[in-house]
Design a protein around this motif. Sequence first.
Motif, PDB file in Angstrom:
ATOM      1  N   PHE A 178       0.826  -1.208   0.000  1.00  0.00           N
ATOM      2  CA  PHE A 178       0.000   0.000   0.000  1.00  0.00           C
ATOM      3  C   PHE A 178       0.864   1.263   0.000  1.00  0.00           C
ATOM      4  O   PHE A 178       1.680   1.453   0.907  1.00  0.00           O
ATOM      5  CB  PHE A 178      -0.931   0.023   1.212  1.00  0.00           C
ATOM      6  N   PRO A 179       0.693   2.135  -0.988  1.00  0.00           N
ATOM      7  CA  PRO A 179       1.439   3.399  -0.993  1.00  0.00           C
ATOM      8  C   PRO A 179       1.194   4.222   0.258  1.00  0.00           C
ATOM      9  O   PRO A 179       2.081   4.920   0.737  1.00  0.00           O
ATOM     10  CB  PRO A 179       0.910   4.116  -2.244  1.00  0.00           C
ATOM     11  N   PHE A 180      -0.025   4.127   0.805  1.00  0.00           N
ATOM     12  CA  PHE A 180      -0.348   4.801   2.053  1.00  0.00           C
ATOM     13  C   PHE A 180      -0.268   3.776   3.188  1.00  0.00           C
ATOM     14  O   PHE A 180      -1.172   2.957   3.365  1.00  0.00           O
ATOM     15  CB  PHE A 180      -1.745   5.416   2.008  1.00  0.00           C
ATOM     16  N   SER A 181       0.825   3.803   3.922  1.00  0.00           N
ATOM     17  CA  SER A 181       0.993   2.912   5.062  1.00  0.00           C
ATOM     18  C   SER A 181       1.672   3.688   6.182  1.00  0.00           C
ATOM     19  O   SER A 181       2.490   4.580   5.932  1.00  0.00           O
ATOM     20  CB  SER A 181       1.819   1.681   4.695  1.00  0.00           C
ATOM     21  N   VAL A 182       1.311   3.345   7.413  1.00  0.00           N
ATOM     22  CA  VAL A 182       1.766   4.094   8.580  1.00  0.00           C
ATOM     23  C   VAL A 182       2.271   3.123   9.641  1.00  0.00           C
ATOM     24  O   VAL A 182       1.588   2.136   9.959  1.00  0.00           O
ATOM     25  CB  VAL A 182       0.630   4.942   9.186  1.00  0.00           C
ATOM     26  N   GLY A 183       3.404   3.424  10.197  1.00  0.00           N
ATOM     27  CA  GLY A 183       3.870   2.712  11.371  1.00  0.00           C
ATOM     28  C   GLY A 183       3.666   3.574  12.601  1.00  0.00           C
ATOM     29  O   GLY A 183       3.986   4.768  12.577  1.00  0.00           O
ATOM     30  N   VAL A 184       3.093   2.996  13.668  1.00  0.00           N
ATOM     31  CA  VAL A 184       3.090   3.722  14.930  1.00  0.00           C
ATOM     32  C   VAL A 184       4.521   3.732  15.458  1.00  0.00           C
ATOM     33  O   VAL A 184       5.360   2.940  15.037  1.00  0.00           O
ATOM     34  CB  VAL A 184       2.102   3.089  15.930  1.00  0.00           C
ATOM     35  N   ALA A 185       4.825   4.658  16.384  1.00  0.00           N
ATOM     36  CA  ALA A 185       6.222   4.947  16.714  1.00  0.00           C
ATOM     37  C   ALA A 185       6.992   3.739  17.235  1.00  0.00           C
ATOM     38  O   ALA A 185       8.210   3.641  17.032  1.00  0.00           O
ATOM     39  CB  ALA A 185       6.284   6.091  17.733  1.00  0.00           C
ATOM     40  N   ASN A 186       6.312   2.801  17.883  1.00  0.00           N
ATOM     41  CA  ASN A 186       7.009   1.639  18.426  1.00  0.00           C
ATOM     42  C   ASN A 186       7.530   0.690  17.356  1.00  0.00           C
ATOM     43  O   ASN A 186       8.236  -0.270  17.677  1.00  0.00           O
ATOM     44  CB  ASN A 186       6.118   0.871  19.408  1.00  0.00           C
ATOM     45  N   ILE A 187       7.237   0.968  16.105  1.00  0.00           N
ATOM     46  CA  ILE A 187       7.817   0.137  15.042  1.00  0.00           C
ATOM     47  C   ILE A 187       9.337   0.291  14.981  1.00  0.00           C
ATOM     48  O   ILE A 187      10.039  -0.561  14.430  1.00  0.00           O
ATOM     49  CB  ILE A 187       7.182   0.461  13.674  1.00  0.00           C
ATOM     50  N   HIS A 188       9.854   1.351  15.572  1.00  0.00           N
ATOM     51  CA  HIS A 188      11.310   1.533  15.579  1.00  0.00           C
ATOM     52  C   HIS A 188      12.024   0.339  16.218  1.00  0.00           C
ATOM     53  O   HIS A 188      13.157   0.028  15.849  1.00  0.00           O
ATOM     54  CB  HIS A 188      11.677   2.817  16.313  1.00  0.00           C
ATOM     55  N   ALA A 189      11.376  -0.344  17.152  1.00  0.00           N
ATOM     56  CA  ALA A 189      11.991  -1.498  17.805  1.00  0.00           C
ATOM     57  C   ALA A 189      12.231  -2.645  16.833  1.00  0.00           C
ATOM     58  O   ALA A 189      13.096  -3.500  17.070  1.00  0.00           O
ATOM     59  CB  ALA A 189      11.113  -1.974  18.963  1.00  0.00           C
ATOM     60  N   PHE A 190      11.470  -2.680  15.731  1.00  0.00           N
ATOM     61  CA  PHE A 190      11.594  -3.756  14.744  1.00  0.00           C
ATOM     62  C   PHE A 190      12.206  -3.274  13.431  1.00  0.00           C
ATOM     63  O   PHE A 190      12.282  -4.043  12.468  1.00  0.00           O
ATOM     64  CB  PHE A 190      10.217  -4.361  14.454  1.00  0.00           C
ATOM     65  N   GLU A 191      12.634  -2.037  13.392  1.00  0.00           N
ATOM     66  CA  GLU A 191      13.064  -1.448  12.129  1.00  0.00           C
ATOM     67  C   GLU A 191      14.168  -2.259  11.460  1.00  0.00           C
ATOM     68  O   GLU A 191      14.199  -2.406  10.236  1.00  0.00           O
ATOM     69  CB  GLU A 191      13.526  -0.009  12.380  1.00  0.00           C
ATOM     70  N   HIS A 192      15.067  -2.825  12.257  1.00  0.00           N
ATOM     71  CA  HIS A 192      16.183  -3.593  11.695  1.00  0.00           C
ATOM     72  C   HIS A 192      15.725  -4.907  11.069  1.00  0.00           C
ATOM     73  O   HIS A 192      16.465  -5.518  10.297  1.00  0.00           O
ATOM     74  CB  HIS A 192      17.226  -3.880  12.780  1.00  0.00           C
ATOM     75  N   ARG A 193      14.510  -5.353  11.367  1.00  0.00           N
ATOM     76  CA  ARG A 193      13.984  -6.599  10.804  1.00  0.00           C
ATOM     77  C   ARG A 193      13.135  -6.364   9.569  1.00  0.00           C
ATOM     78  O   ARG A 193      12.652  -7.312   8.954  1.00  0.00           O
ATOM     79  CB  ARG A 193      13.141  -7.347  11.850  1.00  0.00           C
ATOM     80  N   LEU A 194      12.926  -5.114   9.198  1.00  0.00           N
ATOM     81  CA  LEU A 194      12.022  -4.778   8.109  1.00  0.00           C
ATOM     82  C   LEU A 194      12.782  -4.478   6.821  1.00  0.00           C
ATOM     83  O   LEU A 194      13.600  -3.562   6.775  1.00  0.00           O
ATOM     84  CB  LEU A 194      11.179  -3.557   8.478  1.00  0.00           C
ATOM     85  N   LYS A 195      12.468  -5.225   5.785  1.00  0.00           N
ATOM     86  CA  LYS A 195      12.964  -4.882   4.452  1.00  0.00           C
ATOM     87  C   LYS A 195      12.045  -3.846   3.814  1.00  0.00           C
ATOM     88  O   LYS A 195      12.489  -3.000   3.042  1.00  0.00           O
ATOM     89  CB  LYS A 195      13.025  -6.135   3.576  1.00  0.00           C
ATOM     90  N   ASN A 196      10.764  -3.936   4.133  1.00  0.00           N
ATOM     91  CA  ASN A 196       9.766  -3.002   3.607  1.00  0.00           C
ATOM     92  C   ASN A 196       9.160  -2.238   4.773  1.00  0.00           C
ATOM     93  O   ASN A 196       8.442  -2.810   5.593  1.00  0.00           O
ATOM     94  CB  ASN A 196       8.673  -3.762   2.847  1.00  0.00           C
TER      95      ASN A 196
END
Length: 269
Positions: A221-239
């Motif tokens: 989805f071109p419009f997608s939002v992470g809430v701030a706590n996604i930073h804890a998983f940022e290193h595991r995210l390719k997308n």
Amino acid sequence: MIPLSQLSLEKARSIRVILTDIDDTVTTEGMLTASAYAALENLQRAGFLVIPVTGRPAGWCDHIARMWPVDGIVGENGAFYFRYDRERKKMDQHFWASPEELKQNRTKLDAIEKEVLASVPGSALASDQAYRLADLAIDFCEDVPALPESEVDRIVAIFERHGAQAKVSSIHVNGWFGDYNKLSMAKTILADVFGMGWEEAKQSVIYAGDSPNDEPMFAAFPFSVGVANIHAFEHRLKNKPAYIAKGHSGDGFAELADLLLAAKRQHAS
């Protein structure tokens, strides 16, 4: 990830559907706060379609579809969608797998459960497993002391060695057999129930999430939002999501709702 506050009014006005994860996206530390629930209700009352897309079990999804201000729900990471028709007083259900396939898959998941619990000390069967129909959820931090990331990876590896899919949420490793995920069933409910094709969806849907099992949605989805706590998983995210909220968990979801509601009010005035 662009700050959510920089989502333009023009783009915000194009949004008609909110798809959202639940755990640590709508909820906060395991609780559904008044502000997050009000955000769901206010969005629906304003005419948005609101559809949670969650790893939580069928039993919970039946409750949510009936009692929350939502227009349907995708559960167990895409195993099914439920939609409660309030006029007919009937729950519409659509499953990816047949009843026979679900039975066969459960036998294989039972074997994985035994191996994981024997091989990864400190892991546990998720407390909501009894209400699941299609997947196996292993708890690594919800009701047990948090496991190191290396142990979470071991759990994933066991699922994958058996040929199962495995996704890491903020609290569980969910595993299943079948070529589906959150995205495939989200597309299905949008098309089947709301007559929305994929090209239209890309222009009018926004997705909110917080963890690696949301990655298919962030990528699609071109419009997608992470809430701030996604930073804890940022290193595991390719997308990664396109936008990032200032607020954590339910506060971040309420921030998204406030932005969309304000854009709609300005457009109407």
